[in-house]
Scaffold this motif. Structure first.
Motif, PDB file in Angstrom:
ATOM      1  N   VAL A  29     -21.395   9.036   4.932  1.00  0.00           N
ATOM      2  CA  VAL A  29     -20.045   8.513   5.145  1.00  0.00           C
ATOM      3  C   VAL A  29     -19.169   9.004   3.999  1.00  0.00           C
ATOM      4  O   VAL A  29     -19.548   8.882   2.828  1.00  0.00           O
ATOM      5  N   MET A  30     -18.005   9.563   4.326  1.00  0.00           N
ATOM      6  CA  MET A  30     -17.069   9.982   3.288  1.00  0.00           C
ATOM      7  C   MET A  30     -16.320   8.751   2.785  1.00  0.00           C
ATOM      8  O   MET A  30     -15.722   8.024   3.571  1.00  0.00           O
ATOM      9  N   ASP A  31     -16.373   8.521   1.495  1.00  0.00           N
ATOM     10  CA  ASP A  31     -15.696   7.344   0.950  1.00  0.00           C
ATOM     11  C   ASP A  31     -14.192   7.429   1.143  1.00  0.00           C
ATOM     12  O   ASP A  31     -13.553   6.440   1.526  1.00  0.00           O
ATOM     13  N   LEU A  32     -13.626   8.603   0.893  1.00  0.00           N
ATOM     14  CA  LEU A  32     -12.170   8.753   1.011  1.00  0.00           C
ATOM     15  C   LEU A  32     -11.828  10.111   1.597  1.00  0.00           C
ATOM     16  O   LEU A  32     -12.204  11.146   1.037  1.00  0.00           O
ATOM     17  N   MET A  33     -11.096  10.100   2.719  1.00  0.00           N
ATOM     18  CA  MET A  33     -10.554  11.331   3.292  1.00  0.00           C
ATOM     19  C   MET A  33      -9.035  11.285   3.158  1.00  0.00           C
ATOM     20  O   MET A  33      -8.396  10.317   3.565  1.00  0.00           O
ATOM     21  N   HIS A  42      -3.007  14.796  11.780  1.00  0.00           N
ATOM     22  CA  HIS A  42      -4.285  14.356  11.226  1.00  0.00           C
ATOM     23  C   HIS A  42      -4.411  12.842  11.105  1.00  0.00           C
ATOM     24  O   HIS A  42      -5.526  12.305  11.218  1.00  0.00           O
ATOM     25  N   LEU A  43      -3.322  12.147  10.868  1.00  0.00           N
ATOM     26  CA  LEU A  43      -3.406  10.719  10.572  1.00  0.00           C
ATOM     27  C   LEU A  43      -4.087   9.901  11.676  1.00  0.00           C
ATOM     28  O   LEU A  43      -4.943   9.056  11.365  1.00  0.00           O
ATOM     29  N   PRO A  44      -3.775  10.106  12.959  1.00  0.00           N
ATOM     30  CA  PRO A  44      -4.480   9.323  13.997  1.00  0.00           C
ATOM     31  C   PRO A  44      -5.991   9.543  13.983  1.00  0.00           C
ATOM     32  O   PRO A  44      -6.759   8.603  14.244  1.00  0.00           O
ATOM     33  N   ILE A  45      -6.417  10.764  13.661  1.00  0.00           N
ATOM     34  CA  ILE A  45      -7.852  11.055  13.612  1.00  0.00           C
ATOM     35  C   ILE A  45      -8.487  10.356  12.416  1.00  0.00           C
ATOM     36  O   ILE A  45      -9.582   9.778  12.528  1.00  0.00           O
ATOM     37  N   LEU A  46      -7.805  10.376  11.280  1.00  0.00           N
ATOM     38  CA  LEU A  46      -8.319   9.666  10.109  1.00  0.00           C
ATOM     39  C   LEU A  46      -8.485   8.185  10.416  1.00  0.00           C
ATOM     40  O   LEU A  46      -9.488   7.566  10.033  1.00  0.00           O
ATOM     41  N   ARG A  47      -7.525   7.613  11.102  1.00  0.00           N
ATOM     42  CA  ARG A  47      -7.613   6.191  11.441  1.00  0.00           C
ATOM     43  C   ARG A  47      -8.782   5.925  12.384  1.00  0.00           C
ATOM     44  O   ARG A  47      -9.540   4.957  12.205  1.00  0.00           O
ATOM     45  N   TYR A  63     -12.187   4.896   3.439  1.00  0.00           N
ATOM     46  CA  TYR A  63     -10.773   4.794   3.099  1.00  0.00           C
ATOM     47  C   TYR A  63     -10.059   6.077   3.516  1.00  0.00           C
ATOM     48  O   TYR A  63     -10.681   7.144   3.619  1.00  0.00           O
ATOM     49  N   ILE A  64      -8.737   5.977   3.726  1.00  0.00           N
ATOM     50  CA  ILE A  64      -7.938   7.163   4.037  1.00  0.00           C
ATOM     51  C   ILE A  64      -6.751   7.234   3.077  1.00  0.00           C
ATOM     52  O   ILE A  64      -6.274   6.222   2.569  1.00  0.00           O
ATOM     53  N   GLY A  65      -6.289   8.470   2.829  1.00  0.00           N
ATOM     54  CA  GLY A  65      -5.202   8.644   1.881  1.00  0.00           C
ATOM     55  C   GLY A  65      -4.389   9.890   2.166  1.00  0.00           C
ATOM     56  O   GLY A  65      -4.642  10.624   3.128  1.00  0.00           O
ATOM     57  N   ILE A  66      -3.414  10.129   1.312  1.00  0.00           N
ATOM     58  CA  ILE A  66      -2.529  11.286   1.440  1.00  0.00           C
ATOM     59  C   ILE A  66      -2.175  11.748   0.029  1.00  0.00           C
ATOM     60  O   ILE A  66      -2.138  10.938  -0.904  1.00  0.00           O
ATOM     61  N   THR A  67      -1.933  13.045  -0.152  1.00  0.00           N
ATOM     62  CA  THR A  67      -1.750  13.585  -1.497  1.00  0.00           C
ATOM     63  C   THR A  67      -0.576  14.554  -1.580  1.00  0.00           C
ATOM     64  O   THR A  67      -0.126  15.105  -0.578  1.00  0.00           O
ATOM     65  N   THR A  68      -0.132  14.762  -2.813  1.00  0.00           N
ATOM     66  CA  THR A  68       0.729  15.890  -3.146  1.00  0.00           C
ATOM     67  C   THR A  68       0.592  16.195  -4.621  1.00  0.00           C
ATOM     68  O   THR A  68       0.299  15.304  -5.424  1.00  0.00           O
ATOM     69  N   SER A  69       0.788  17.444  -4.960  1.00  0.00           N
ATOM     70  CA  SER A  69       0.839  17.851  -6.365  1.00  0.00           C
ATOM     71  C   SER A  69       2.213  18.414  -6.696  1.00  0.00           C
ATOM     72  O   SER A  69       2.406  18.981  -7.770  1.00  0.00           O
ATOM     73  N   HIS A  70       3.158  18.244  -5.779  1.00  0.00           N
ATOM     74  CA  HIS A  70       4.459  18.891  -5.913  1.00  0.00           C
ATOM     75  C   HIS A  70       5.583  17.860  -5.853  1.00  0.00           C
ATOM     76  O   HIS A  70       5.684  17.085  -4.899  1.00  0.00           O
ATOM     77  N   GLY A  71       6.444  17.874  -6.859  1.00  0.00           N
ATOM     78  CA  GLY A  71       7.562  16.956  -6.902  1.00  0.00           C
ATOM     79  C   GLY A  71       8.524  17.108  -5.735  1.00  0.00           C
ATOM     80  O   GLY A  71       9.150  16.129  -5.319  1.00  0.00           O
ATOM     81  N   PHE A 120      -1.807   3.383   4.309  1.00  0.00           N
ATOM     82  CA  PHE A 120      -2.822   4.190   3.644  1.00  0.00           C
ATOM     83  C   PHE A 120      -3.536   3.327   2.611  1.00  0.00           C
ATOM     84  O   PHE A 120      -2.946   2.403   2.041  1.00  0.00           O
ATOM     85  N   ASP A 121      -4.796   3.659   2.350  1.00  0.00           N
ATOM     86  CA  ASP A 121      -5.542   2.988   1.293  1.00  0.00           C
ATOM     87  C   ASP A 121      -5.276   3.618  -0.065  1.00  0.00           C
ATOM     88  O   ASP A 121      -5.271   2.920  -1.085  1.00  0.00           O
ATOM     89  N   PHE A 122      -5.077   4.948  -0.074  1.00  0.00           N
ATOM     90  CA  PHE A 122      -4.904   5.702  -1.310  1.00  0.00           C
ATOM     91  C   PHE A 122      -3.727   6.666  -1.195  1.00  0.00           C
ATOM     92  O   PHE A 122      -3.416   7.160  -0.106  1.00  0.00           O
ATOM     93  N   VAL A 123      -3.119   6.950  -2.336  1.00  0.00           N
ATOM     94  CA  VAL A 123      -2.158   8.043  -2.453  1.00  0.00           C
ATOM     95  C   VAL A 123      -2.474   8.781  -3.746  1.00  0.00           C
ATOM     96  O   VAL A 123      -2.848   8.166  -4.748  1.00  0.00           O
ATOM     97  N   GLN A 124      -2.355  10.098  -3.722  1.00  0.00           N
ATOM     98  CA  GLN A 124      -2.653  10.919  -4.896  1.00  0.00           C
ATOM     99  C   GLN A 124      -1.431  11.748  -5.263  1.00  0.00           C
ATOM    100  O   GLN A 124      -0.805  12.369  -4.407  1.00  0.00           O
ATOM    101  N   PHE A 125      -1.101  11.750  -6.556  1.00  0.00           N
ATOM    102  CA  PHE A 125       0.017  12.557  -7.038  1.00  0.00           C
ATOM    103  C   PHE A 125      -0.145  12.809  -8.529  1.00  0.00           C
ATOM    104  O   PHE A 125      -1.083  12.312  -9.166  1.00  0.00           O
ATOM    105  N   THR A 126       0.792  13.575  -9.097  1.00  0.00           N
ATOM    106  CA  THR A 126       0.747  13.956 -10.499  1.00  0.00           C
ATOM    107  C   THR A 126       1.484  12.937 -11.366  1.00  0.00           C
ATOM    108  O   THR A 126       2.547  12.450 -11.001  1.00  0.00           O
TER     109      THR A 126
END
Length: 311
Positions: free
Chosen positions: A143-147, A158-163, A173-181, A196-202
């Motif tokens: 099981v992937m802990d976080l996608m 992608h979001l409906p599939i993640l859900r 858990y599911i999340g979304i990311t960016t590295s760009h302002g 979302f459970d998680f968000v990733q950024f700088t």
């Protein structure tokens, strides 16, 4: 007033407001060779605790079949787990990093200890499904802990599939990311309209625009945060080259600039986990040490900002 002055005024306001009122200040470092308590944060959507110090794999785990580099990474990943680490973040974007991570987890026997996080980074429904299946196979977890959806790429598809896969138990858990302002405004809108459970950024001492809106939004919305580029791709180290740590950093147990930078970030109460990347064992041990002991309070964070900005 220049842009930096405007931002600094805003940041100073946040540091003095309730946003940081819950900053964690743990007991002093223990003596007799014993480590201070491991600093952990709760995932808001579940209450599960995560060590504040995680690990990224961008630029470090894409080593192909080089046996010498893999052997070095065996020591790196073992040092990570030996020092309380759990969350490791990867992506199909990072070349062979997922496959190398899976091999290292098998070699060190840490498949059950890892909190595995990766991303979908492609266009189209079927392509996303195939890529996520490959990621699970490569990392070698049941099981992937976080996608996460990487850099908002085709997120509506992608979001409906993640859900669905989360409901089926394929993801925890599911999340979304960016590295760009430049994507922050879009990301803010998504976080306000989609769960979302998680968000990733700088977020770091050089790039702290996330303090203005994203970190407060995550806190208000009950979303865990992963912080990438904590050293701003080495820019922070280049700025302090030749400078000495201030004497008062010893109050935090900081023995290196890396720990100074990491503890500053970790002290923000909306930060759940940092994911610095390294391929060197001594750097890994140094990074992980920042995940123990004390964190700066509001006054100390202001002092850290002023000292860094003066260099």
């Amino acid at each position: 007033m220049n842009t930096r002055s405007v931002c600094l005024t805003r940041r100073t306001f946040l540091l003095g407001s309730g946003v940081l009122a819950a900053s964690l200040l743990l007991p002093p470092m223990e003596v007799l060779g014993q480590k201070s308590p491991l600093i952990q944060r709760a995932i808001p959507s579940s209450g599960e605790m995560l060590p504040v110090m995680g690990m990224g794999t961008w630029g470090t785990f894409d080593v192909g079949n080089d046996p010498a580099k893999k052997e070095q990474l065996v020591e790196v990943i073992q040092a990570f787990f030996d020092n309380g680490g759990r969350l490791i973040d990867s992506s199909p974007m990072y070349g062979r990093s997922e496959s190398v991570l899976g091999e290292l987890l098998r070699t060190t026997g840490n498949q059950k200890e890892v909190f595995a996080a990766t991303k979908v980074w492609t266009d189209g429904r079927q392509s996303g499904i195939e890529q996520m299946r490959q990621s699970i196979e490569r990392i070698g977890v049941d099981v992937m802990d976080l996608m996460q959806i990487h850099n908002l790429r085709d997120w509506r598809t992608h979001l409906p599939i993640l859900r669905d896969w989360k409901e089926q138990g394929r993801f925890r858990y599911i999340g979304i990311t960016t590295s760009h302002g430049r994507f922050h405004q879009d990301l803010e809108h998504i976080l306000k309209t989609e769960p979302f459970d998680f968000v990733q950024f700088t977020y770091n001492l050089e790039d702290w625009v996330a303090e203005q809106r994203l970190l407060p939004l995550a806190a208000d919305s009950g979303i865990a945060t992963l912080i990438n580029r904590p050293f701003q791709r080495g820019e922070l180290f280049r700025k302090v080259k030749g400078a000495t740590l201030p004497d008062w950093s010893e109050e935090l147990g900081c023995r290196s600039w890396a720990q100074f930078f990491l503890k500053f970030i970790a002290a923000h109460p909306a930060v759940t986990c940092l994911i610095p990347a390294t391929s060197k064992v001594h750097h890994m041990k140094d990074n992980m040490e920042a995940g123990f002991g004390r964190l700066p309070d509001q006054a100390m964070r202001r002092r850290m900002i002023a000292y860094y900005d003066s260099l």
